[in-house]
Design a protein around this motif. Structure first.
Motif, PDB file in Angstrom:
ATOM      1  N   ARG A 218     -95.439  62.178  45.734  1.00 29.72           N
ATOM      2  CA  ARG A 218     -95.579  61.104  46.720  1.00 29.72           C
ATOM      3  C   ARG A 218     -94.602  59.998  46.343  1.00 29.72           C
ATOM      4  N   ILE A 219     -94.129  59.267  47.326  1.00 33.21           N
ATOM      5  CA  ILE A 219     -93.148  58.213  47.090  1.00 33.21           C
ATOM      6  C   ILE A 219     -93.859  56.860  47.082  1.00 33.21           C
ATOM      7  N   TYR A 220     -93.505  56.055  46.084  1.00 36.37           N
ATOM      8  CA  TYR A 220     -94.125  54.743  45.881  1.00 36.37           C
ATOM      9  C   TYR A 220     -93.048  53.695  45.680  1.00 36.37           C
ATOM     10  N   LEU A 221     -93.342  52.504  46.145  1.00 33.05           N
ATOM     11  CA  LEU A 221     -92.533  51.333  45.832  1.00 33.05           C
ATOM     12  C   LEU A 221     -93.325  50.532  44.803  1.00 33.05           C
ATOM     13  N   LEU A 222     -92.765  50.387  43.617  1.00 35.00           N
ATOM     14  CA  LEU A 222     -93.423  49.708  42.502  1.00 35.00           C
ATOM     15  C   LEU A 222     -92.731  48.371  42.237  1.00 35.00           C
ATOM     16  N   THR A 223     -93.530  47.360  41.953  1.00 35.83           N
ATOM     17  CA  THR A 223     -93.002  46.033  41.648  1.00 35.83           C
ATOM     18  C   THR A 223     -93.797  45.441  40.499  1.00 35.83           C
TER      19      THR A 223
ATOM     20  N   TRP B 101     -93.767  41.323  30.126  1.00 33.88           N
ATOM     21  CA  TRP B 101     -94.261  41.595  31.469  1.00 33.88           C
ATOM     22  C   TRP B 101     -95.629  40.978  31.722  1.00 33.88           C
ATOM     23  N   GLN B 102     -95.860  40.585  32.965  1.00 33.61           N
ATOM     24  CA  GLN B 102     -97.207  40.220  33.391  1.00 33.61           C
ATOM     25  C   GLN B 102     -98.055  41.479  33.405  1.00 33.61           C
ATOM     26  N   LYS B 103     -99.354  41.314  33.285  1.00 33.97           N
ATOM     27  CA  LYS B 103    -100.251  42.458  33.378  1.00 33.97           C
ATOM     28  C   LYS B 103    -100.241  42.976  34.809  1.00 33.97           C
ATOM     29  N   GLY B 104    -100.464  44.269  34.926  1.00 35.42           N
ATOM     30  CA  GLY B 104    -100.577  44.885  36.234  1.00 35.42           C
ATOM     31  C   GLY B 104     -99.236  45.089  36.918  1.00 35.42           C
ATOM     32  N   PHE B 105     -99.308  45.645  38.108  1.00 35.83           N
ATOM     33  CA  PHE B 105     -98.132  45.869  38.938  1.00 35.83           C
ATOM     34  C   PHE B 105     -98.616  46.102  40.358  1.00 35.83           C
ATOM     35  N   HIS B 106     -97.690  46.019  41.287  1.00 31.06           N
ATOM     36  CA  HIS B 106     -98.009  46.285  42.681  1.00 31.06           C
ATOM     37  C   HIS B 106     -97.409  47.629  43.062  1.00 31.06           C
ATOM     38  N   ASP B 107     -98.171  48.422  43.791  1.00 30.87           N
ATOM     39  CA  ASP B 107     -97.621  49.682  44.295  1.00 30.87           C
ATOM     40  C   ASP B 107     -97.925  49.814  45.772  1.00 30.87           C
TER      41      ASP B 107
ATOM     42  N   LEU C 187    -111.854  38.895  40.899  1.00 28.31           N
ATOM     43  CA  LEU C 187    -111.001  39.291  39.782  1.00 28.31           C
ATOM     44  C   LEU C 187    -109.609  38.718  39.980  1.00 28.31           C
ATOM     45  N   PRO C 188    -108.859  38.519  38.873  1.00 27.26           N
ATOM     46  CA  PRO C 188    -107.463  38.113  39.023  1.00 27.26           C
ATOM     47  C   PRO C 188    -106.700  39.158  39.843  1.00 27.26           C
ATOM     48  N   ALA C 189    -105.655  38.729  40.516  1.00 28.22           N
ATOM     49  CA  ALA C 189    -104.900  39.620  41.400  1.00 28.22           C
ATOM     50  C   ALA C 189    -104.443  40.882  40.688  1.00 28.22           C
ATOM     51  N   SER C 190    -103.965  40.775  39.456  1.00 27.89           N
ATOM     52  CA  SER C 190    -103.463  41.953  38.746  1.00 27.89           C
ATOM     53  C   SER C 190    -104.562  42.985  38.536  1.00 27.89           C
ATOM     54  N   HIS C 191    -105.821  42.549  38.386  1.00 24.03           N
ATOM     55  CA  HIS C 191    -106.919  43.480  38.199  1.00 24.03           C
ATOM     56  C   HIS C 191    -107.387  44.057  39.534  1.00 24.03           C
ATOM     57  N   ARG C 192    -107.352  43.248  40.601  1.00 21.57           N
ATOM     58  CA  ARG C 192    -107.731  43.752  41.916  1.00 21.57           C
ATOM     59  C   ARG C 192    -106.791  44.865  42.349  1.00 21.57           C
ATOM     60  N   LEU C 193    -105.525  44.773  41.978  1.00 21.46           N
ATOM     61  CA  LEU C 193    -104.563  45.790  42.372  1.00 21.46           C
ATOM     62  C   LEU C 193    -104.935  47.157  41.807  1.00 21.46           C
ATOM     63  N   ARG C 194    -105.599  47.188  40.666  1.00 15.39           N
ATOM     64  CA  ARG C 194    -105.940  48.456  40.031  1.00 15.39           C
ATOM     65  C   ARG C 194    -107.166  49.117  40.638  1.00 15.39           C
ATOM     66  N   CYS C 195    -108.012  48.361  41.312  1.00 17.28           N
ATOM     67  CA  CYS C 195    -109.242  48.911  41.875  1.00 17.28           C
ATOM     68  C   CYS C 195    -108.890  49.940  42.949  1.00 17.28           C
ATOM     69  N   GLY C 196    -109.372  51.151  42.790  1.00 19.60           N
ATOM     70  CA  GLY C 196    -109.168  52.175  43.800  1.00 19.60           C
ATOM     71  C   GLY C 196    -107.772  52.755  43.845  1.00 19.60           C
TER      72      GLY C 196
ATOM     73  N   HIS D 203     -88.052  46.026  41.344  1.00 21.63           N
ATOM     74  CA  HIS D 203     -88.573  46.892  42.398  1.00 21.63           C
ATOM     75  C   HIS D 203     -88.023  48.287  42.090  1.00 21.63           C
ATOM     76  N   TRP D 204     -88.897  49.285  42.206  1.00 24.14           N
ATOM     77  CA  TRP D 204     -88.501  50.650  41.849  1.00 24.14           C
ATOM     78  C   TRP D 204     -89.118  51.594  42.868  1.00 24.14           C
ATOM     79  N   LEU D 205     -88.287  52.250  43.652  1.00 24.22           N
ATOM     80  CA  LEU D 205     -88.718  53.246  44.617  1.00 24.22           C
ATOM     81  C   LEU D 205     -88.638  54.600  43.934  1.00 24.22           C
ATOM     82  N   VAL D 206     -89.797  55.237  43.757  1.00 23.45           N
ATOM     83  CA  VAL D 206     -89.849  56.485  42.990  1.00 23.45           C
ATOM     84  C   VAL D 206     -90.648  57.549  43.726  1.00 23.45           C
ATOM     85  N   GLU D 207     -90.307  58.782  43.429  1.00 26.91           N
ATOM     86  CA  GLU D 207     -91.156  59.903  43.782  1.00 26.91           C
ATOM     87  C   GLU D 207     -91.839  60.318  42.489  1.00 26.91           C
ATOM     88  N   LEU D 208     -93.144  60.136  42.433  1.00 20.89           N
ATOM     89  CA  LEU D 208     -93.906  60.460  41.226  1.00 20.89           C
ATOM     90  C   LEU D 208     -93.920  61.969  41.041  1.00 20.89           C
TER      91      LEU D 208
END
Length: 152
Positions: free
Chosen positions: A20-25, A106-112, A4-13, A70-75
């Motif tokens: 919880r605290i996340y770094l989002l890009t 925006w590109q599809k997907g994101f990294h967390d 799968l394209p990288a943006s779709h692999r990121l969503r798996c699982g 880049h966004w450091l958040v507590e969800l």
């Protein structure tokens, strides 16, 4: 795993927990440097503030770079996918309205990345906001206008 394209692999699982605290890009479409414009960058910042005001995410640190953020958040509530979908959708509408154009922002997907509680959050926040320095956009952090951190 299927190829799968990288943006779709990121969503798996992907699994998100409240408090919880996340770094989002995420990147702009085709890495176009849309946010070289301070005015357009502030439209993204406004979405970070709206998410905090609505109790969806507590912003700990962020930086809006010319072609990504880049966004450091507590969800606080909901999912990471919902948070990013809303942030990206509303910032796209705001940018399109401001520019009078209809563009894919925006590109599809994101990294967390989920952070462990024992990680030094101040260190992560400093890493986030120092992005403009590492990219050579400024010589001093204070010279870059599109960043903030709870501790810095």
């Amino acid at each position: 795993m299927p190829d799968l394209p990288a943006s779709h692999r990121l969503r798996c699982g992907r699994y998100a927990e409240s408090n919880r605290i996340y770094l989002l890009t995420t990147n702009t479409f085709r890495r176009t440097p849309v946010f070289e414009s301070f005015t357009l960058g502030r439209l993204v910042v406004n979405q970070f503030r709206i998410a905090q005001h609505q109790g969806i995410a507590n912003s700990l640190a962020w930086v809006v770079m010319p072609d990504h953020f880049h966004w450091l958040v507590e969800l606080q509530q909901g999912s990471l996918g919902d948070l990013m979908q809303k942030t990206k959708s509303l910032s796209t509408k705001a940018v399109n309205q401001s520019t009078g154009r209809k563009m894919t922002l925006w590109q599809k997907g994101f990294h967390d990345r989920a952070l462990r509680r024992e990680e030094d959050l101040v260190k992560v926040a400093r890493y986030v906001v120092a992005n403009p320095l590492r990219a050579g956009l400024v010589e001093k952090l204070g010279d870059y206008p599109l960043w903030d951190a709870k501790w810095v």
